[in-house]
Each structure stands twice: as C-alpha cells, then as structure tokens.
Design a protein around this motif. Structure first.
Motif, PDB file in Angstrom:
ATOM      1  N   ILE A 216      -5.659  -2.964  -3.137  1.00  0.00           N
ATOM      2  CA  ILE A 216      -5.077  -2.231  -2.255  1.00  0.00           C
ATOM      3  C   ILE A 216      -5.764  -1.001  -1.580  1.00  0.00           C
ATOM      4  O   ILE A 216      -5.938  -0.701  -0.282  1.00  0.00           O
ATOM      5  CB  ILE A 216      -3.836  -1.603  -2.877  1.00  0.00           C
ATOM      6  CG1 ILE A 216      -2.804  -2.869  -3.101  1.00  0.00           C
ATOM      7  CG2 ILE A 216      -3.126  -0.636  -2.206  1.00  0.00           C
ATOM      8  CD1 ILE A 216      -2.161  -3.468  -1.910  1.00  0.00           C
ATOM      9  N   LEU A 217      -6.579  -0.310  -2.447  1.00  0.00           N
ATOM     10  CA  LEU A 217      -7.288   0.725  -1.998  1.00  0.00           C
ATOM     11  C   LEU A 217      -8.282   0.304  -0.848  1.00  0.00           C
ATOM     12  O   LEU A 217      -8.661   1.049  -0.020  1.00  0.00           O
ATOM     13  CB  LEU A 217      -8.032   1.474  -3.269  1.00  0.00           C
ATOM     14  CG  LEU A 217      -7.240   2.180  -4.225  1.00  0.00           C
ATOM     15  CD1 LEU A 217      -7.903   2.573  -5.385  1.00  0.00           C
ATOM     16  CD2 LEU A 217      -6.534   3.495  -3.516  1.00  0.00           C
TER      17      LEU A 217
ATOM     18  N   MET B  34      -6.535  -0.167   2.125  1.00  0.00           N
ATOM     19  CA  MET B  34      -6.434   0.899   3.080  1.00  0.00           C
ATOM     20  C   MET B  34      -7.537   1.675   3.790  1.00  0.00           C
ATOM     21  O   MET B  34      -7.501   2.265   4.586  1.00  0.00           O
ATOM     22  CB  MET B  34      -5.736   1.951   1.934  1.00  0.00           C
ATOM     23  CG  MET B  34      -4.330   1.404   1.521  1.00  0.00           C
ATOM     24  SD  MET B  34      -3.731   2.769   0.118  1.00  0.00           S
ATOM     25  CE  MET B  34      -3.426   4.050   1.024  1.00  0.00           C
TER      26      MET B  34
ATOM     27  N   SER C 237       0.837  -1.224  -0.117  1.00  0.00           N
ATOM     28  CA  SER C 237       0.061   0.138   0.045  1.00  0.00           C
ATOM     29  C   SER C 237       0.869   1.234  -0.076  1.00  0.00           C
ATOM     30  O   SER C 237       0.514   2.051  -0.629  1.00  0.00           O
ATOM     31  CB  SER C 237      -0.896   0.053   1.128  1.00  0.00           C
ATOM     32  OG  SER C 237      -1.980  -1.218   1.333  1.00  0.00           O
TER      33      SER C 237
ATOM     34  N   LYS D 164      -4.770  -3.152  -7.819  1.00  0.00           N
ATOM     35  CA  LYS D 164      -4.946  -1.695  -7.288  1.00  0.00           C
ATOM     36  C   LYS D 164      -6.012  -1.582  -6.605  1.00  0.00           C
ATOM     37  O   LYS D 164      -6.063  -0.920  -5.444  1.00  0.00           O
ATOM     38  CB  LYS D 164      -4.578  -0.852  -8.199  1.00  0.00           C
ATOM     39  CG  LYS D 164      -3.309  -1.051  -9.024  1.00  0.00           C
ATOM     40  CD  LYS D 164      -1.955  -1.541  -8.393  1.00  0.00           C
ATOM     41  CE  LYS D 164      -0.696  -1.623  -9.157  1.00  0.00           C
ATOM     42  NZ  LYS D 164      -0.654  -2.442  -9.864  1.00  0.00           N
TER      43      LYS D 164
END
Length: 239
Positions: free
Chosen positions: A230-231, A234, A151, A227
């Motif tokens: 990952i967002l 987070m 991240s 991706k």
C-alpha cells in the motif's frame, strides 16, 4: 360471503409469507445441517468409492472454485456441499484436502478459509503471498480503484467514514453520483462488489441520522494485500 373471501385471501397471503420466510431461513441454515464427518466415517465412505470417483469429484470442486474466483466471490461451504459435493459429503474432508493439494501443486494457489464461523473460502496466489504484495495490474482499473480506497483507509488508521472515500474519489474524477466510463455505477462497485468479494467492509454507524456508513479493510484484503505494498502504491500514484 365477501368477509369469508377476504379472510381466505388474508390467510393465503399470511401462509405464503410464512412459507417464503421458511424457505429463506432454510437456505441460511443449510450449513447448520452439515456435520463434519469423523476420520472413521471418511474412511468408510472412501471404501465404498473407487479412486476414479473421488478424483472426479475433486476435479468438480476445483472447477467450481476456479469459476467463483474469476469474480473473486468467496465460496460458502453450504453452497459447495449443496451444489457440488452432494452425496459425497461423508468424505468432504478428504475431498477438500485433495482440492487444496491440487491448487498448491498445479495452480500455485492457496486455499484459505477466511471466515471460520460461516465457513467461507478464497484462493490466494502463493507468489503474491510470499512477496507480501498484490500487484496492481494497469490493465485492471478496478484493482487500482480498490487500492486507492484501501490506501485511504490505511492512512486514516483502519476506518473511515464513507464521505471521505467519495470526496477522495471525486478529486480523482471518479464521482460516486455519476456513471463512470470505466467502472459504471461506482457506488455499487465499491459498496456491493468489493464488499461481496471481501476486500472491504461497509458498516452502518450506530445512532446516525441521516444514516452514515464507514469503510474498513475486508478479510480478503487483510490476507492478500500487504501494508508495505500500500505504501509503495501511494508512492507510485503521488510521484
């Protein structure tokens, strides 16, 4: 007499070093001696074997991959040929085709060559690939640690200096300079284990003194981790 003895010892030592370096070079060049057999060579090889023999060798290769995958270590073609395929190398393409089909149909896994230059393979969960995400399992803290690092790299444009990673982990009470209760030697896990698994690249920055390194996503991370995931991750850890 003493001079001759010292000379003899020096020659022996030098000879030993040459032999040692030759062995290392030979091990590194194992794959260069392997030539991908042609279609006709594969067919001739199959004609000399029974279906049971080919099935048995296919099963051995499948087992080899599954064992390696437990530690997420990529499989080198050179190691596969040397330790498992052996005298069946003339039908290597056929065996790998059957192995890939077995993983696809029986295990729901996809066999992927992540490094075409050095011929290295990994297994990817087809469901995760289809969903574009690799699920963080709360029972696997190392995967959580990896996602934190991925991240940070992602948010910093794909490459970060290692100091930023260590400082970020320290804020999360994971100190790379101390032995962690869950991860043990944190620095070894990040710079060795995750790198060998191809989740991370740990690259020396040229012309730095003292020496500095930077992190990037590795080949396995590029193929396994979206991706978007990952967002989402987070968002989960910041709420």
């Amino acid at each position: 007499m003493m001079q001759r003895k010292r000379l003899s010892n020096t020659q022996s030592s030098s000879q030993g070093r040459r032999q040692s370096s030759t062995l290392v070079a030979h091990d590194e060049d194992d794959d260069t001696t392997f030539t991908q057999p042609s279609t006709s060579q594969v067919q001739r090889g199959l004609d000399k074997l029974t279906p049971a023999q080919v099935d048995q060798k296919t099963a051995e290769v499948v087992q080899y991959f599954l064992v390696k995958d437990q530690k997420k270590i990529p499989v080198r073609r050179a190691d596969l040929v040397k330790h498992v395929i052996k005298e069946y190398r003339n039908i290597y393409p056929e065996i790998m085709k059957r192995v890939a089909r077995t993983f696809d149909q029986v295990f729901g896994l996809k066999l992927v060559e992540i490094d075409t230059k050095n011929h290295m393979y990994i297994l990817i969960n087809k469901l995760e690939t289809a969903e574009g995400a690799l699920t963080v399992n709360p029972t696997n803290p190392k995967m959580g640690l990896l996602f934190v690092i991925l991240s940070v790299i992602f948010m910093k444009g794909g490459v970060v200096r290692e100091n930023l990673i260590w400082n970020t982990l320290k804020k999360l009470r994971v100190d790379s300079g101390e032995k962690h209760e869950e991860f043990g030697d944190v620095k070894r896990v990040v710079t060795d284990e995750f790198v060998r698994q191809r989740y991370l690249e740990y690259v020396r920055i040229p012309h730095t003194e003292p020496v500095e390194h930077e992190f990037r996503w590795g080949q396995r991370a590029d193929m396994e981790v979206s991706k978007a995931r990952i967002l989402n991750f987070m968002g989960e850890v910041t709420t």
